[in-house]
Design a protein around this motif. Sequence first.
Motif, PDB file in Angstrom:
ATOM      1  N   GLY A  23       0.821  -1.210   0.000  1.00 19.48           N
ATOM      2  CA  GLY A  23       0.000   0.000   0.000  1.00 19.48           C
ATOM      3  C   GLY A  23       0.852   1.255   0.000  1.00 19.48           C
ATOM      4  N   GLN A  24       1.957   1.232   0.724  1.00 18.41           N
ATOM      5  CA  GLN A  24       2.838   2.399   0.731  1.00 18.41           C
ATOM      6  C   GLN A  24       3.524   2.601  -0.617  1.00 18.41           C
ATOM      7  OE1 GLN A  24       5.553   1.988   4.041  1.00 18.41           O
ATOM      8  NE2 GLN A  24       3.889   1.768   5.549  1.00 18.41           N
ATOM      9  N   GLN A  27       0.927   4.085  -3.074  1.00 20.38           N
ATOM     10  CA  GLN A  27       0.339   5.370  -2.730  1.00 20.38           C
ATOM     11  C   GLN A  27       0.720   6.517  -3.679  1.00 20.38           C
ATOM     12  OE1 GLN A  27       0.488   6.253   1.404  1.00 20.38           O
ATOM     13  NE2 GLN A  27      -0.265   8.348   1.184  1.00 20.38           N
ATOM     14  N   ARG A  66      -7.201   1.993   1.674  1.00 20.49           N
ATOM     15  CA  ARG A  66      -6.773   3.387   1.778  1.00 20.49           C
ATOM     16  C   ARG A  66      -7.972   4.332   1.780  1.00 20.49           C
ATOM     17  NH1 ARG A  66      -3.089   6.486  -2.754  1.00 20.49           N
ATOM     18  NH2 ARG A  66      -3.682   8.617  -2.148  1.00 20.49           N
ATOM     19  N   GLU A  70      -8.869   6.919   4.817  1.00 16.44           N
ATOM     20  CA  GLU A  70      -8.987   8.367   4.620  1.00 16.44           C
ATOM     21  C   GLU A  70     -10.376   8.872   4.979  1.00 16.44           C
ATOM     22  OE1 GLU A  70      -7.912   8.908   0.566  1.00 16.44           O
ATOM     23  OE2 GLU A  70      -5.751   8.688   0.909  1.00 16.44           O
TER      24      GLU A  70
END
Length: 890
Positions: A23-24, A27, A66, A70
């Motif tokens: 996920g990082q 991003q 994500r 958020e």
Amino acid sequence: MQNIYTADSTVHQRAPWWFNLAGQLLQPWVRIRRDPAEPAALLQAGVPVCYVIERDGFSDALILQRACREAGLPNPMQPLAGTRRKRSVFALVRRDGWLFGRIRKRAPNEPLRQLVHSLEGMPEHDVQIVPVSIYVGRAPSRDSGWFRVLFSENWVMVGRFRRLLALLLNGRDTVVHFSAPVSLRSVLGESGEIAPERFARKIARVLRTHFQRIRAAVIGPDLSHRRTVVDAVLNAEPVRAAIAASAAKEKISHAKAWRKANKLVLEIAADYSHPVVRSVSFLLSNFWNKLYDGIAMHHFDKARAAAPGYEVVYVPSHRSHADYLLLSYQLHVSGVVVPHIAAGVNLNLPVIGPILRRGGAFFLRRSFKGNALYPVVFNEYLAQLIDRGVPIEYFIEGGRSRTGRLLTPRAGMLVMTIRAFLRAPRRPVLFQPVYIGYEKLMEGKSYAGELSGQPKEKESLLGLLRGLKVLRQRYGHVALNFGEPIELNPLLDAASADWRAATADPDAKPEWLNSVVDRLAGQIQVNINRAADVNPINLLALALLATPKHAMAERDLLAQLELSKTLLEELPYSDRITLTPMNPAGIIAYGEQMGWIRRVQHPLGDVLVADDEQAVLLSYFRNNVLHLTATAAWVACCFLNNRRMSRASVLRLGRIIYPFIQGELFLPWDEDGFGAQLQATIDFFVRRGLLESAGDGRVLERAPGQDDSAFQLKVIARSLIQAFERYYITIAALVKNGPHTMTGAELENACTLTAQRLSLLNELSAPEFFDKALFRGFIQKLRERRVVWTDEAGKLDYDSALEIMVRDARVILSREVRHSILKITPGGEKEPAATNEVGVTIAGSRDTVQPAEDASGTELHQRHVDAEHHRHAHVDAVTADDGSATTPRE
């Protein structure tokens, strides 16, 4: 259960470390837009949440996690509270393998069964299921590369490698759509006693339908495979019967007749392709930037709000080949499904035709005659599109307007649409009128040539390549104004209370169908005109074309532009009209910049001029907005040749002439409404000082001819005077030749030749003055009102009211114009006996009083009432510009 709505680190650490690492890494490549922006407001506090995504995928899980983080939503990667599930998410479709794995469309029965079992024996527990749709690259932006559109979102289930490329190229245009949650407990209670396996299958079907509906709304219906539509057409009962009839009539085998039908439907059918639509959209963004200074849409939000639940049929005005592309492009970039467009088969050119077909164009022949199979196949294809909920677009004018006016509708497509709906009225039909306004046309010169008698150039690829030189010019701004939509069902209800009975027989043609079609066609044209955009070029054309040399002193032009804008602002035609915000000085400067007018400097004041060629082209843009000033032009026309006139006479004559103006300009009022509009216009002219009111408002008077106010009235009047000259040509030709002497075609031809010759002698700059279609429309309106009819020999006969119209024309048209028309018009040598509007026979240079014969007793009575009223008022009803009285005076 207490921390289910938190997004703290302890919750999100429940996902594997490698998942969080991915996920990082992802991003920077992904930018998410949530729909709605605050989905947490949809959820019920304290109830576990389980997300459902349409397709299984590692990237979709990353994007979902994500988006939830958020938005402050529960983490989909955590265990689902109250169940044995390790994750709070599942997918409807699963894959096998890894990089190039095979796709398996397997229903999610196991996750749903687990959820159902978790509620058994625990009536206080519930799970809210939240469908989440994820779209990567729905539409490329203007700064996107063309290569990106190949990997934008579509209906195809792609593999992981292609999904990875889509993320790298289009990840910054990612939409995550959260739907309203569904209470599993509520659905289970509504289903009654049902086995968990059966219940799971039912929920899966509902979810699949939901995702298909959302995807269709976002990226359009799944019509990528033309073969499915083609097969449906060929297997429909009407087409199968037509194939059998064709085989029997032509004495050919059934297989050969089937191949003929198959060839026809392939000629017609669109081959819609989402990648092509996105590719063309990307290319057009640069094309429009080079061609236009801007494209504006007005009232689009109202159109979008009205569309859900309807089969939408877009019916725009047709003024340029750019109409097709402009509307589709603007709808696409605004997030609305691109409609399938009915295009003439003449546009099915090499290279261009296949692109248009993949952009949603389906082709139809100009005529259906000579091939009994073709209309059946085309009707069935259109019915299939409507049955599948595909938005459609077509032009009811049948072709591009060469004059700038809306053309008389051709009802063929409307009839087919209504009959297709009657056959399967599953979804109500909504017609969406659209006004398309330009400041300069690519086809302008060719239109002027065609109206002047040059043959229309046939569309060809070579002609298209030659026409690319137009790209060197700038064409100003374009406006797309969405008019008031029209629902079909209320029209059907008004026509017949039992119209639904007609759905039982697909071949039936109810007797009320023609009246519904005519009313619908007229209302579409009216609503298009009620959404007109008034741009600077329209206002300049209205002013400059009203002068003999198409020139006006700058001071006068500034005053005229200010008057026109104030008139449109104080007496709005409708609430959907848009008007340029430019002030008069800015309008003149813009016209010079666009090359429409030029400035001639002079010590006594500059003069603005439209050269001859530009004046001809400007007539197109004047005609775009003639309907907006029709009432003002009529009032002003009454004072072209008269200093003084009674208000009652202006209104009475206006009511007589209104049906013909209404038919030509598609005006929205009935006769009473037009009368009220005339009253308001007269009051406006009085407030502005263009007219003076006397005798308690019963008598109106303008200033002498050399006065500025008289000049302004003349400019307003001349925008409509050519229509009255055409009317006079027509009725004078009939009266001059007498009854039972001419056919309709002969009259039409005589009128056209007279107008052409008059144009040559008087240097009229408007080629639409002798447009045969306008004469044809006026003659048809005379037939409808039973003023003119055809006798047994096919010749035209007419009512005495026609001679009265000739007499009334004397109030509007000058003696010079009338004599010129009568001299040129083929037929007898003498002018018909004529009287003015209050019953005065005119002989020689002076007017004498004599009652007129009138076909209408009511009309004659009204004239006597008017005359008596004016005698009591001790004022003139009509006074000529030279001061001579033309009505009885005390």
